[in-house]
Motif scaffolding. Sequence first.
Motif, mmCIF file in Angstrom:
data_model
loop_
_atom_site.group_PDB
_atom_site.id
_atom_site.type_symbol
_atom_site.label_atom_id
_atom_site.label_comp_id
_atom_site.label_asym_id
_atom_site.label_seq_id
_atom_site.Cartn_x
_atom_site.Cartn_y
_atom_site.Cartn_z
ATOM 1 N N UNK A 245 65.231 10.096 -17.275
ATOM 2 C CA UNK A 245 65.494 9.153 -18.358
ATOM 3 C C UNK A 245 64.219 8.341 -18.587
ATOM 4 N N UNK A 246 63.933 7.964 -19.825
ATOM 5 C CA UNK A 246 62.678 7.271 -20.123
ATOM 6 C C UNK A 246 62.520 6.000 -19.296
ATOM 7 N N UNK A 247 61.279 5.760 -18.872
ATOM 8 C CA UNK A 247 60.972 4.556 -18.121
ATOM 9 C C UNK A 247 59.807 3.828 -18.746
ATOM 10 N N UNK A 248 60.018 2.647 -19.313
ATOM 11 C CA UNK A 248 58.895 1.870 -19.837
ATOM 12 C C UNK A 248 57.848 1.625 -18.753
ATOM 13 N N UNK A 249 56.597 1.500 -19.158
ATOM 14 C CA UNK A 249 55.502 1.380 -18.202
ATOM 15 C C UNK A 249 55.739 0.239 -17.221
ATOM 16 N N UNK A 250 56.239 -0.903 -17.712
ATOM 17 C CA UNK A 250 56.460 -2.039 -16.827
ATOM 18 C C UNK A 250 57.474 -1.697 -15.741
ATOM 19 N N UNK B 66 47.391 3.657 -6.574
ATOM 20 C CA UNK B 66 47.888 4.228 -7.825
ATOM 21 C C UNK B 66 47.655 3.253 -8.970
ATOM 22 N N UNK B 67 47.282 3.781 -10.127
ATOM 23 C CA UNK B 67 47.043 2.969 -11.306
ATOM 24 C C UNK B 67 46.947 3.838 -12.553
ATOM 25 N N UNK B 68 46.311 3.284 -13.624
ATOM 26 C CA UNK B 68 46.225 3.972 -14.910
ATOM 27 C C UNK B 68 47.599 4.505 -15.326
ATOM 28 N N UNK B 69 48.636 3.681 -15.172
ATOM 29 C CA UNK B 69 49.998 4.100 -15.518
ATOM 30 C C UNK B 69 50.144 4.044 -17.034
ATOM 31 N N UNK B 70 50.525 5.188 -17.615
ATOM 32 C CA UNK B 70 50.637 5.301 -19.070
ATOM 33 C C UNK B 70 51.886 6.087 -19.450
ATOM 34 N N UNK B 71 52.405 5.786 -20.638
ATOM 35 C CA UNK B 71 53.537 6.532 -21.182
ATOM 36 C C UNK B 71 53.173 7.023 -22.579
ATOM 37 N N UNK B 72 53.946 8.002 -23.060
ATOM 38 C CA UNK B 72 53.694 8.615 -24.357
ATOM 39 C C UNK B 72 54.832 8.253 -25.315
ATOM 40 N N UNK B 73 54.564 7.515 -26.378
ATOM 41 C CA UNK B 73 55.646 7.177 -27.320
ATOM 42 C C UNK B 73 56.342 8.410 -27.875
ATOM 43 N N UNK B 74 55.588 9.500 -28.054
ATOM 44 C CA UNK B 74 56.172 10.720 -28.616
ATOM 45 C C UNK B 74 57.012 11.492 -27.592
ATOM 46 N N UNK C 187 58.812 9.942 -24.392
ATOM 47 C CA UNK C 187 59.012 8.788 -23.508
ATOM 48 C C UNK C 187 59.484 9.138 -22.101
ATOM 49 N N UNK C 188 59.891 10.381 -21.892
ATOM 50 C CA UNK C 188 60.307 10.767 -20.534
ATOM 51 C C UNK C 188 59.118 11.133 -19.642
ATOM 52 N N UNK C 189 57.908 11.183 -20.210
ATOM 53 C CA UNK C 189 56.716 11.526 -19.434
ATOM 54 C C UNK C 189 55.902 10.265 -19.140
ATOM 55 N N UNK C 190 55.409 10.155 -17.897
ATOM 56 C CA UNK C 190 54.456 9.109 -17.543
ATOM 57 C C UNK C 190 53.266 9.769 -16.854
ATOM 58 N N UNK C 191 52.097 9.177 -17.040
ATOM 59 C CA UNK C 191 50.874 9.672 -16.420
ATOM 60 C C UNK C 191 50.276 8.567 -15.562
ATOM 61 N N UNK C 192 49.757 8.956 -14.411
ATOM 62 C CA UNK C 192 49.113 7.975 -13.538
ATOM 63 C C UNK C 192 47.969 8.641 -12.786
ATOM 64 N N UNK C 193 47.116 7.819 -12.206
ATOM 65 C CA UNK C 193 46.017 8.318 -11.386
ATOM 66 C C UNK C 193 46.130 7.678 -10.010
ATOM 67 N N UNK C 194 45.852 8.480 -8.979
ATOM 68 C CA UNK C 194 45.962 7.986 -7.609
ATOM 69 C C UNK C 194 44.767 8.453 -6.785
ATOM 70 N N UNK C 195 44.467 7.704 -5.730
ATOM 71 C CA UNK C 195 43.440 8.094 -4.769
ATOM 72 C C UNK C 195 44.015 7.990 -3.366
ATOM 73 N N UNK C 196 43.550 8.865 -2.493
ATOM 74 C CA UNK C 196 44.041 8.863 -1.119
ATOM 75 C C UNK C 196 42.890 9.229 -0.186
#
Length: 343
Positions: free
Chosen positions: A260-265, A302-310, A312-321
């Motif tokens: 289900x869609x998740x707003x970035x916040x 983890x950061x660079x958290x982004x969502x796609x208005x077109x 909304x069920x997809x989110x993108x993030x970048x992580x380092x370990x």
Amino acid sequence: MRENLRIAVVGATGVVGREVLANLYARDVPVEQVQAFGSERSKGLEVEYGEDTLEVERASADAFRGIHVVLLATPAEASRTLAPAAQAAGAWVVDASSAFRSDGNVPLILPGFNTEALGPGFSFKGRVVSLPGIVTSATVHLVEPLRRAFGVVRAQVTALMGASSAGVRGISELEKQTADLLSGREPEPQVFPHRVGFNLVPQVGGFMVNSPWTEEEGGWTLEAARLFSALGETPVLAGTAVQVPTFHGHGLTVNVQLKKPGPVEQVRAALKTSPSLKVLDVPGERVYPMPMLVMSDPAVHVGRVRAFPQAPEWVTLFASVDNAGRAAAHLVDAGLKLAERPA
């Protein structure tokens, strides 16, 4: 901690092995309770243990008598021989290689995710447990709080893997290639399939038989399925592993399809609930994960958290370990937990 506990660190001269020793020392394990093992080539070398040193002994089938916990920071081919030998000697064994990750008779344990499976209330066959690879473990820790909050269908990963993923030999090869290229010489690759210096190689490890996927990539899917199946769900984890010309640390671009869609916040808030993660996400102030920030930090950044208005069920993030440090922490976490079990 048991006063008479004896811990063997096998592969003690390697990248992960040295991190294991540092981790044990940081947890106040006395030097007299730790033994360092390595190959015939490493026998007699000394490795640091805080202000003390340990002499490296040769790992063999007879070396584990009287040892309670064996931590294997060894290649898969060595683990396949040493793990049964240590088990036969009565030790608990934690293996960080890929040797047993697909073996249904060997528990796959990710500390911080299913650590409770190591407790005395759980039974399993044998005395060997396996750890997932670092890309799997980092991604599972990223996905799990999102699964709880929104449900997850799949996660697609691009893993930018530093040379330390191939151990000391990988680091040495990148050092040599960098020096050669800066001197106008074209180096000949030995460890990696192509030159890594000033280059990107979309292959980490060998390819699976009759498959376009590498063993590294295929491992993510299998390991994630094994870990999540105990929860009654199986989010699909797949992607591409790329060898990059950095020495330590991995970077992960992760695209997650939510149920289900998740707003970035809300996504960011869910990630903050995990003790295994550290959220660094103020891109306007140039605050985001990078390998140089994560070294010696057990958390996944983890950061660079982004969502796609077109979509909304997809989110993108970048992580380092910190790949070596985190592998070492997992070995020690699991080993000390197993030490609590009855002999």
